[in-house]
Write a protein that holds these residues in place. Structure first.
Motif, PDB file in Angstrom:
ATOM      1  N   HIS A 175       0.835  -1.206   0.000  1.00 46.30           N
ATOM      2  CA  HIS A 175       0.000   0.000   0.000  1.00 46.30           C
ATOM      3  C   HIS A 175       0.867   1.252   0.000  1.00 46.30           C
ATOM      4  O   HIS A 175       0.618   2.206   0.749  1.00 46.30           O
ATOM      5  N   GLN A 176       1.932   1.178  -0.800  1.00 48.12           N
ATOM      6  CA  GLN A 176       2.819   2.323  -1.019  1.00 48.12           C
ATOM      7  C   GLN A 176       3.470   2.823   0.275  1.00 48.12           C
ATOM      8  O   GLN A 176       3.654   4.011   0.483  1.00 48.12           O
ATOM      9  N   GLY A 224       2.278   2.447   3.368  1.00 50.09           N
ATOM     10  CA  GLY A 224       1.302   2.985   4.310  1.00 50.09           C
ATOM     11  C   GLY A 224       1.358   2.347   5.688  1.00 50.09           C
ATOM     12  O   GLY A 224       1.984   1.315   5.902  1.00 50.09           O
ATOM     13  N   TRP A 225       0.721   3.006   6.612  1.00 50.80           N
ATOM     14  CA  TRP A 225       0.593   2.514   7.984  1.00 50.80           C
ATOM     15  C   TRP A 225      -0.795   1.915   8.183  1.00 50.80           C
ATOM     16  O   TRP A 225      -1.771   2.382   7.596  1.00 50.80           O
ATOM     17  N   ARG A 226      -0.866   0.914   9.050  1.00 48.38           N
ATOM     18  CA  ARG A 226      -2.156   0.371   9.454  1.00 48.38           C
ATOM     19  C   ARG A 226      -2.187   0.202  10.964  1.00 48.38           C
ATOM     20  O   ARG A 226      -1.149   0.135  11.603  1.00 48.38           O
ATOM     21  N   LYS A 244      -6.939   7.254  12.166  1.00 52.86           N
ATOM     22  CA  LYS A 244      -6.965   8.284  11.117  1.00 52.86           C
ATOM     23  C   LYS A 244      -6.006   9.412  11.464  1.00 52.86           C
ATOM     24  O   LYS A 244      -5.257   9.891  10.607  1.00 52.86           O
ATOM     25  N   GLY A 285      -2.531   8.754  10.656  1.00 51.45           N
ATOM     26  CA  GLY A 285      -2.236   8.611   9.236  1.00 51.45           C
ATOM     27  C   GLY A 285      -2.377   7.206   8.692  1.00 51.45           C
ATOM     28  O   GLY A 285      -1.857   6.897   7.611  1.00 51.45           O
ATOM     29  N   CYS A 286      -3.084   6.363   9.389  1.00 50.08           N
ATOM     30  CA  CYS A 286      -3.276   4.987   8.919  1.00 50.08           C
ATOM     31  C   CYS A 286      -4.265   4.956   7.759  1.00 50.08           C
ATOM     32  O   CYS A 286      -5.236   5.711   7.739  1.00 50.08           O
ATOM     33  N   HIS A 287      -4.030   4.060   6.810  1.00 50.14           N
ATOM     34  CA  HIS A 287      -4.938   3.893   5.680  1.00 50.14           C
ATOM     35  C   HIS A 287      -5.898   2.739   5.916  1.00 50.14           C
ATOM     36  O   HIS A 287      -6.862   2.559   5.164  1.00 50.14           O
ATOM     37  N   LEU A 288      -5.665   1.961   6.983  1.00 45.53           N
ATOM     38  CA  LEU A 288      -6.460   0.765   7.230  1.00 45.53           C
ATOM     39  C   LEU A 288      -6.425   0.459   8.717  1.00 45.53           C
ATOM     40  O   LEU A 288      -5.407   0.698   9.382  1.00 45.53           O
ATOM     41  N   GLN A 325      -7.449  -2.865  11.281  1.00 46.43           N
ATOM     42  CA  GLN A 325      -7.811  -4.276  11.210  1.00 46.43           C
ATOM     43  C   GLN A 325      -7.915  -4.865  12.604  1.00 46.43           C
ATOM     44  O   GLN A 325      -7.386  -4.314  13.567  1.00 46.43           O
TER      45      GLN A 325
END
Length: 153
Positions: free
Chosen positions: A80-81, A83-85, A115, A118-121, A123
Motif C-alpha cells: 500500500h505504497q 502505508g501505515w495500518r 486516522k 495517518g493509517c490507511h487501514l 484491522q
C-alpha cells in the motif's frame, strides 16, 4: 449511557482492572490468570507496550472506574505504497456496562485515532467462537475480507 466515557492511556494501576476484564468471559477464563498479586508476565507485557511508541493500551473510564480496554498497534508496511495500518487487539468491556455502547465507543475512538496517526487501514481479528463479536464488528463497518490464520507457539 448517561455518563460521559473518557479515553486515556492505561497506567500500571489499571492492570488489575484490565486483567479482570480479559478473564471475565468463556475464553479469557481459560487463558488469563486473574489473581493477587498479578503474575509478573502482565507487568512485563505492560512495560513492553508502554515503551513502544507504536503500541498503545487504552482504557475507557467513567469517572475513575475503568470500564473498557483495547490495545492498538501501529505498523508500517511496504505494501500500500508504504502505508501505515492499525491493529486492534484485546477489546473488552466490564460486565457491568456490556450492552450499553461502551464497545462501540471504544472502536469508534480507535478508528478516529488511527486516522489521526495517518493509517490507511484498521484491522482486527475475533475468535470464531465469538459470533456475537463478529456481528458487532460488522455492524460498525468492518468486513471479513481476508482469512486470518494463527499458529500457537
Amino acid at each position: 449511557m448517561e455518563r460521559e466515557i473518557k479515553f486515556r492511556t492505561a497506567t500500571e494501576k489499571d492492570l488489575e482492572s484490565i486483567v479482570a476484564m480479559l478473564a471475565d468471559d468463556f475464553l479469557g477464563s481459560k487463558r488469563e490468570r486473574y489473581e493477587h498479586p498479578l503474575p509478573t508476565s502482565y507487568i512485563k507485557a505492560f512495560e513492553a507496550i508502554t515503551s513502544d511508541p507504536n503500541n498503545e493500551l487504552v482504557v475507557a473510564c467513567i469517572g475513575n472506574e475503568v470500564i473498557g480496554v483495547q490495545q492498538i498497534t501501529f505498523t508500517p508496511y511496504i505494501t500500500h505504497q508504504g502505508g501505515w495500518r492499525a491493529t486492534i487487539e484485546g477489546v473488552r468491556t466490564s460486565a457491568s456496562v456490556r450492552g450499553q455502547g461502551v464497545g462501540t465507543e471504544l472502536i469508534k475512538w480507535a478508528i478516529q485515532h488511527a486516522k489521526e496517526r495517518g493509517c490507511h487501514l484498521i484491522q482486527l481479528t475475533t475468535d470464531k467462537q465469538r459470533p456475537d463479536a463478529l456481528r458487532f464488528y460488522e455492524r460498525i463497518g468492518f468486513k471479513a475480507t481476508h482469512e486470518g490464520l494463527k499458529l500457537k507457539l
